[in-house]
Design an enzyme around this catalytic site. Structure first.
Site, PDB file in Angstrom:
ATOM      1  N   GLY A  20      -4.351  10.593  -9.490  1.00 20.30           N
ATOM      2  CA  GLY A  20      -4.321  12.050  -9.461  1.00 20.30           C
ATOM      3  C   GLY A  20      -5.499  12.707  -8.754  1.00 20.30           C
ATOM      4  O   GLY A  20      -5.766  13.894  -8.972  1.00 20.30           O
ATOM      5  N   SER A  21      -6.181  11.975  -7.874  1.00 20.80           N
ATOM      6  CA  SER A  21      -7.310  12.618  -7.182  1.00 20.80           C
ATOM      7  C   SER A  21      -6.802  13.719  -6.234  1.00 20.80           C
ATOM      8  O   SER A  21      -7.477  14.729  -6.030  1.00 20.80           O
ATOM      9  CB  SER A  21      -8.157  11.592  -6.415  1.00 20.80           C
ATOM     10  OG  SER A  21      -7.424  11.036  -5.364  1.00 20.80           O
ATOM     11  N   LEU A 104      10.690   7.688  -3.175  1.00 26.33           N
ATOM     12  CA  LEU A 104      11.312   8.654  -2.282  1.00 26.33           C
ATOM     13  C   LEU A 104      12.033   9.675  -3.156  1.00 26.33           C
ATOM     14  O   LEU A 104      12.761   9.294  -4.068  1.00 26.33           O
ATOM     15  CB  LEU A 104      12.329   7.922  -1.406  1.00 26.33           C
ATOM     16  CG  LEU A 104      12.749   8.531  -0.087  1.00 26.33           C
ATOM     17  CD1 LEU A 104      11.556   8.841   0.793  1.00 26.33           C
ATOM     18  CD2 LEU A 104      13.689   7.583   0.620  1.00 26.33           C
ATOM     19  N   ASN A 114       4.151  16.133   1.787  1.00 19.20           N
ATOM     20  CA  ASN A 114       3.465  14.896   1.417  1.00 19.20           C
ATOM     21  C   ASN A 114       2.255  14.722   2.329  1.00 19.20           C
ATOM     22  O   ASN A 114       2.212  15.287   3.421  1.00 19.20           O
ATOM     23  CB  ASN A 114       4.429  13.709   1.597  1.00 19.20           C
ATOM     24  CG  ASN A 114       3.814  12.401   1.143  1.00 19.20           C
ATOM     25  OD1 ASN A 114       3.124  12.339   0.121  1.00 19.20           O
ATOM     26  ND2 ASN A 114       4.040  11.341   1.902  1.00 19.20           N
ATOM     27  N   HIS A 116       0.061  11.548   4.043  1.00 22.49           N
ATOM     28  CA  HIS A 116       0.107  10.093   4.274  1.00 22.49           C
ATOM     29  C   HIS A 116      -1.199   9.659   4.945  1.00 22.49           C
ATOM     30  O   HIS A 116      -1.691  10.348   5.845  1.00 22.49           O
ATOM     31  CB  HIS A 116       1.308   9.759   5.168  1.00 22.49           C
ATOM     32  CG  HIS A 116       1.444   8.303   5.435  1.00 22.49           C
ATOM     33  ND1 HIS A 116       2.013   7.427   4.530  1.00 22.49           N
ATOM     34  CD2 HIS A 116       1.034   7.541   6.486  1.00 22.49           C
ATOM     35  CE1 HIS A 116       1.969   6.197   5.016  1.00 22.49           C
ATOM     36  NE2 HIS A 116       1.380   6.242   6.217  1.00 22.49           N
ATOM     37  N   ASP A 157       8.153   8.882   5.108  1.00 22.62           N
ATOM     38  CA  ASP A 157       7.195   9.315   6.135  1.00 22.62           C
ATOM     39  C   ASP A 157       7.841   9.768   7.444  1.00 22.62           C
ATOM     40  O   ASP A 157       7.227   9.695   8.514  1.00 22.62           O
ATOM     41  CB  ASP A 157       6.178   8.187   6.427  1.00 22.62           C
ATOM     42  CG  ASP A 157       5.535   7.672   5.154  1.00 22.62           C
ATOM     43  OD1 ASP A 157       5.232   8.491   4.267  1.00 22.62           O
ATOM     44  OD2 ASP A 157       5.348   6.450   5.035  1.00 22.62           O
ATOM     45  N   GLU A 186      -8.088  13.858   3.917  1.00 21.63           N
ATOM     46  CA  GLU A 186      -6.953  14.412   3.149  1.00 21.63           C
ATOM     47  C   GLU A 186      -7.397  15.587   2.291  1.00 21.63           C
ATOM     48  O   GLU A 186      -6.687  16.587   2.180  1.00 21.63           O
ATOM     49  CB  GLU A 186      -6.362  13.347   2.217  1.00 21.63           C
ATOM     50  CG  GLU A 186      -5.596  12.254   2.918  1.00 21.63           C
ATOM     51  CD  GLU A 186      -5.019  11.259   1.922  1.00 21.63           C
ATOM     52  OE1 GLU A 186      -4.993  11.525   0.709  1.00 21.63           O
ATOM     53  OE2 GLU A 186      -4.599  10.175   2.368  1.00 21.63           O
TER      54      GLU A 186
END
Ligand code: GRF
Length: 205
Positions: A20-21, A104, A114, A116, A157, A186
């Site tokens: 959960g970072s 998914l 999302n 990635h 992705d 990110e």
């Protein structure tokens, strides 16, 4: 912490499977002074497909409702599981944010984003997650890597790319150092991309 539930703000549902970072970072940006999502969004719902993960505690810490919906492939089809998830998403959710969700997922009518840990379309697809990505990047002798924010669709992705951030690979880099460098990228790009989506409303139509 949530001002429950401020209808003037965009409502985010965050999907997690692990530490959960990413969720923590999104919440910080929602609730801390100078956060990129401050006065724009709040995280009202957190869905986890894992029972005992740190992300659930993080959700509670910020006052979001954690809902645990495990997928048991011997008990139900993937479609039934997705249906259960759909039923748990209130109609006022504006955006679904995948944050280390390892399945998914297809949610009808609500845009899903999302992040990635590579420069998609390179090093994406089924089985490409976490350290596997960085290992593949190093093995390929790449000089740069990074992260990508994209819309989620029916394939791993493959959804439309929203934003990417480049990370330079140094000679000394290994999987651990690359993991940290990309995570940092990110942490910067994901809230920024979400902010851009939320403030330009037509992207959510
Ligand atoms: C993220 O860093 C991202 O690369 C990928 O999953 C990771 C989740 O990490 N989608 P955490 O569970 O949020 O710590």
């Amino acid at each position: 912490m949530i001002n429950w539930k401020n209808q003037e703000l965009k409502q985010l549902a965050v999907f997690i499977s692990g530490t959960g970072s990413t969720l923590d970072n999104i919440c910080r940006h929602c609730y801390e002074d100078n956060g990129l999502l401050k006065n724009i969004a709040q995280v009202t719902l957190v869905i986890s497909n894992k029972v005992k993960v740190k992300g659930i505690e993080i959700a509670k810490q910020y006052g979001a409702i954690p809902v645990i919906i495990p997928y048991n492939q011997t008990m139900e089809s993937r479609e039934d599981w997705r249906e259960r998830i759909n039923k748990n998403i209130p109609s006022d959710i504006d955006l679904i944010v995948l944050a280390g969700f390892d399945q998914l997922v297809k949610v009808s009518h609500i845009k899903t984003v999302n992040v990635h840990p590579s420069l998609l379309p390179k090093f994406g697809g089924k089985g490409m997650y976490g350290s596997r990505v960085h290992q593949a990047v190093l093995a390929a002798g790449e000089k740069i890597t990074g992260c990508t924010v994209h819309f989620a669709n029916d394939e791993y992705d493959q959804g439309e790319i929203i934003a990417r951030k480049i990370v330079t690979i140094d000679k000394e880099d290994n999987i651990e150092s690359l993991t940290e460098k990309v995570k940092q990228a990110e942490r910067e790009i994901y809230p920024q991309a979400i902010r851009n989506l939320l403030i330009s409303n037509d992207l959510l139509k």
